[in-house]
Design a protein around this motif. Structure first.
Motif, mmCIF file in Angstrom:
data_model
loop_
_atom_site.group_PDB
_atom_site.id
_atom_site.type_symbol
_atom_site.label_atom_id
_atom_site.label_comp_id
_atom_site.label_asym_id
_atom_site.label_seq_id
_atom_site.Cartn_x
_atom_site.Cartn_y
_atom_site.Cartn_z
ATOM 1 N N THR A 103 0.836 -1.207 0.000
ATOM 2 C CA THR A 103 0.000 0.000 0.000
ATOM 3 C C THR A 103 0.870 1.256 0.000
ATOM 4 N N ASP A 104 0.183 2.377 -0.168
ATOM 5 C CA ASP A 104 0.874 3.666 -0.135
ATOM 6 C C ASP A 104 1.559 3.864 1.216
ATOM 7 N N ALA A 105 0.886 3.478 2.295
ATOM 8 C CA ALA A 105 1.479 3.621 3.631
ATOM 9 C C ALA A 105 2.743 2.791 3.763
ATOM 10 N N ALA A 106 2.729 1.579 3.209
ATOM 11 C CA ALA A 106 3.904 0.708 3.306
ATOM 12 C C ALA A 106 5.102 1.317 2.602
ATOM 13 N N VAL A 107 4.871 1.891 1.423
ATOM 14 C CA VAL A 107 5.970 2.472 0.655
ATOM 15 C C VAL A 107 6.477 3.754 1.303
ATOM 16 N N ARG A 108 5.567 4.661 1.659
ATOM 17 C CA ARG A 108 5.989 5.973 2.147
ATOM 18 C C ARG A 108 6.554 5.912 3.559
ATOM 19 N N LEU A 109 5.976 5.097 4.416
ATOM 20 C CA LEU A 109 6.545 4.956 5.751
ATOM 21 C C LEU A 109 7.816 4.115 5.715
ATOM 22 N N GLY A 110 7.923 3.253 4.718
ATOM 23 C CA GLY A 110 9.160 2.481 4.551
ATOM 24 C C GLY A 110 10.331 3.386 4.225
ATOM 25 N N ALA A 111 10.058 4.487 3.488
ATOM 26 C CA ALA A 111 11.113 5.440 3.155
ATOM 27 C C ALA A 111 11.592 6.187 4.389
ATOM 28 N N ARG A 112 10.761 6.194 5.443
ATOM 29 C CA ARG A 112 11.131 6.856 6.687
ATOM 30 C C ARG A 112 11.530 5.858 7.761
#
Length: 709
Positions: A286-295
């Motif tokens: 999901t979008d959350a997985a990708v974007r929070l993964g970057a952080r």
């Protein structure tokens, strides 16, 4: 040669040529630089161009005196050191007070020089502030930089950085900081419903994790405190007749107000960020997985792409709660418990505000967080002041450039200062008609600038043959220097600018070249990561890139792209490029890109061949029109969506406006991240989508065991 037209008492005399505000300010600066002993107010009003035309020898001159007081403030705002000198025979008397501008304090120091590479970097640092309250300061700083006549080297290819200052309190706080004023404001602490009045002395404004903070001395506690600007409620007001009390920070044994304040503020925020840790679970893919993964921080999972575990550091729990609530059911907060409660309450507020049982327009029943109330300012007066300041800066910068060049064409000047040729001709004509009153107080030929008029009028070439009062580039103001220094800090994350010693040296030059210590303004370093470095390398080499991309609808796609520009907005990075899948220009968030690689194929499209829009996101024919109601003060939060048809509601505390969004997926994230602030009114389908998104997020916590943290 054209000449000045003076007032004449004869009835058949031609009407005096009107003197513009920039011309009046320019004449005032020239007169005050030219005098060693200073001029009294009466001398100035009776003799200086722009005042003398309206001066009445035996009549009331109250309006003219008020004009002079405003002009003094405008000149000082530009960093011009206007001094007052008391008469020894009459100390303390305003009637005999004399004014002057010491040339040694006006001129840029001789040891402050810039190389073409440094000029290139400073110009990029100046463009960082192309939006917001410091855009004027950075623009004028670059005008002054142009006066040195140093051509810049090739700029960083395809990079457009942007720092925003959308908090209403930023501008008044930055001015109070520059003037060392005591200010008061209402501040809403996290978890509180009623704001408290705070009386502080601003010491630094710093951006950390994409948000602006005020570092200040609390005049009640006599200790340093840090405030999040988005929690300042209402107007920031200067406390009249209040003087900052001397304060020493016990922990550091350093007096307040030093240049270390901004560094100390960022260090404390960084320490707070490191100590606050959130544990969340995300839905893989999901979008959350990708974007929070970057952080992802701390010890990442074995396979972050597929594992649901994320460890996220944060500075402010409530700010992180807004971000996590926007992800709806894609995120489950494990801990800390306070964060979990904050996210749940936001999702509940969004769900209930968009319930199908709630009449449209009655969403105001949902609990709303307080925001700074915007204040309508007299835009016309402010705009006129900005125009006059920019024009005066141009005049003061153009003179030393023309002296240095000796002989230069109008076209060359226009290209160097990025001005239309007609504007250059107008400025040169104004300079040639300007000067000082001189001993006769009549602005005679020897008291004026002069040019070779035949060369100018017949060959479009400028040759300055006589100069008056000024011959060197002006110093930067404290705010101008601060804007460039903060821009350099923001750019220091770029691999191209990794030479920290060179940047530190450039900052030191700006400090020495300022008329006063630069306003304490700082930006935390934010690295774009390996993806940004790879894309920048592809831009430089002119090669295509390919990557997997999770679009805003949550679909994973493979893209082949001709990179055209890398842009940063506060803490976020974007790629603008020609997408071969869509056969159009598209914008990609770097934290949604995975597995990027440079191909062996040269790009087929170039930025020079495509007109890239000024805004990151553009409307299309398939967009959805959504009617919203929100607190009026929150309108800047929607600026990227270009709200239309905004209408105030009731007394103006709320506004109804229309957004064009690409799809409901983007809308539900936007509204969930602004819980209690934004409510969808119509269409009904959009209300339903938002309500279901929030309800799905809430459902995760209904039967979940309480966190043990």
């Amino acid at each position: 040669m054209p000449s000045l037209v003076d007032p004449d008492e004869r009835g058949d005399a031609p009407k005096p040529r009107p003197v513009t505000a920039p011309e009046r300010l320019f004449s005032l600066v020239l007169a005050l630089v030219a005098t060693d002993t200073g001029l009294t107010k009466a001398d100035i009003l009776a003799n200086v161009q722009g005042y003398r035309q309206r001066f009445l020898i035996a009549g009331p001159n109250g309006s003219l005196e008020r004009q002079f007081e405003r002009d003094k403030d405008d000149i000082r705002e530009l960093g011009i050191p206007l001094e007052t000198v008391e008469t020894p025979d009459d100390p303390g008397s305003n009637h005999h007070l004399r004014y002057r501008i010491p040339k040694g304090l006006y001129d840029l120091p001789a040891d402050v020089t810039f190389t073409p590479d440094e000029v290139s970097l400073l110009k990029l640092a100046g463009t960082v502030w192309r939006e917001g309250s410091l855009s004027g300061e950075s623009r004028r700083a670059l005008i002054k930089l142009n006066s040195l006549g140093v051509d810049s080297s090739e700029p960083v290819l395809g990079y457009a950085p942007l720092l925003r200052t959308r908090d209403h309190s930023f501008d008044p706080l930055s001015k109070a900081l520059d003037r060392t004023e005591v200010v008061a404001f209402l501040y809403l602490k996290p978890g509180k419903r009623k704001p408290l009045r705070r009386v502080v002395v601003p010491r630094a404004l710093v951006q950390h994790e994409g948000r602006w903070h005020l570092y200040a001395t609390d005049e009640v506690a006599h200790a340093p405190r840090t405030f999040l600007l988005s929690r300042i409620v209402g107007a920031v007001k200067v406390v009249p007749a209040a003087f900052p009390s001397p304060v020493t920070d016990a922990a550091n044994d350093v007096s307040a107000g030093t240049a270390a304040d901004s560094a100390r503020a960022l260090a404390e925020l960084e320490e707070l960020w490191a100590s606050n840790v959130a544990h969340v679970l995300v839905q893989p893919g999901t979008d959350a997985a990708v974007r929070l993964g970057a952080r992802q921080s701390g010890i990442p999972a074995t396979d972050p792409a597929s594992s649901p575990e994320r460890v996220v550091h944060f500075t402010d729990l409530h700010v992180l709660a807004d971000e996590l609530a926007a992800f709806g059911p894609e995120v489950f907060v494990v801990g800390p418990p306070a964060l979990r409660t904050a996210v749940t309450s936001r999702l509940l507020a969004v769900r209930d505000a968009h319930s199908p049982d709630l009449p449209v327009g009655a969403a105001g029943a949902a609990p709303r967080r307080r925001l700074t109330q915007s204040k309508t300012q007299p835009a016309t007066t402010a705009a006129q002041s900005r125009i006059a300041s920019d024009q005066l800066t141009l005049l003061l910068s153009l003179v030393p450039y023309l002296i240095e060049q000796g002989r230069v064409t109008v076209t060359e000047v226009a290209e160097h200062f990025d001005l239309p040729p007609e504007r250059v001709r107008s400025l040169v004509s104004l300079i040639a008609l300007s000067g000082i009153p001189g001993e006769t107080r009549q602005y005679l030929h020897g008291d004026l600038f002069d040019i070779l008029w035949d060369e100018f009028e017949l060959n479009d070439r400028i040759v300055l043959t006589h100069q008056v009062a000024i011959d060197d580039s002006p110093r930067f103001s404290a705010r101008e220097a601060a804007a460039l220094i903060a821009g350099l800090q923001y750019l220091s994350a770029l691999p191209d600018n990794a030479d920290t010693d060179a940047i530190a040296s450039l900052m030191a030059k700006l400090t020495r070249g300022a008329s006063a210590p630069p306003t304490q303004l700082a930006v935390a370093r934010r690295d774009g990561g390996a993806t940004r470095a790879l894309l920048q390398a592809a831009l430089t080499s002119g090669m295509q890139v390919e990557f997997d991309y999770l679009n805003a609808r949550g679909a994973q796609e493979h893209r082949l792209v001709d990179p055209l520009r890398i842009e940063s907005v506060d803490n976020d990075w974007y790629l603008r490029g020609w997408c071969h899948l869509r056969e159009a220009v598209r914008t990609f968030r770097l934290d949604r890109i995975s597995d990027p690689r440079t191909t062996s194929r040269a790009r087929s499209m170039h930025a020079a061949d495509i007109l890239l829009p000024d805004t990151l996101f553009q409307a299309s024919s398939g967009d959805l029109d959504v009617r919203l109601e929100l607190e009026t003060a929150a309108l800047p939060l929607l600026a990227d969506y270009r709200p239309e048809r905004s209408v105030p509601v009731g007394t103006g505390g709320h506004t109804r406006t229309t957004l064009r969004v690409a799809h409901s997926h983007a809308l539900k994230r936007l509204v969930a991240g602004l819980a209690g602030i934004v409510t969808v009114l119509e269409p009904a389908e959009s209300r339903r989508v938002v309500a279901e998104w929030a309800a799905a997020g809430v459902a995760q916590y209904t039967d979940a065991p309480a966190s043990e943290e």
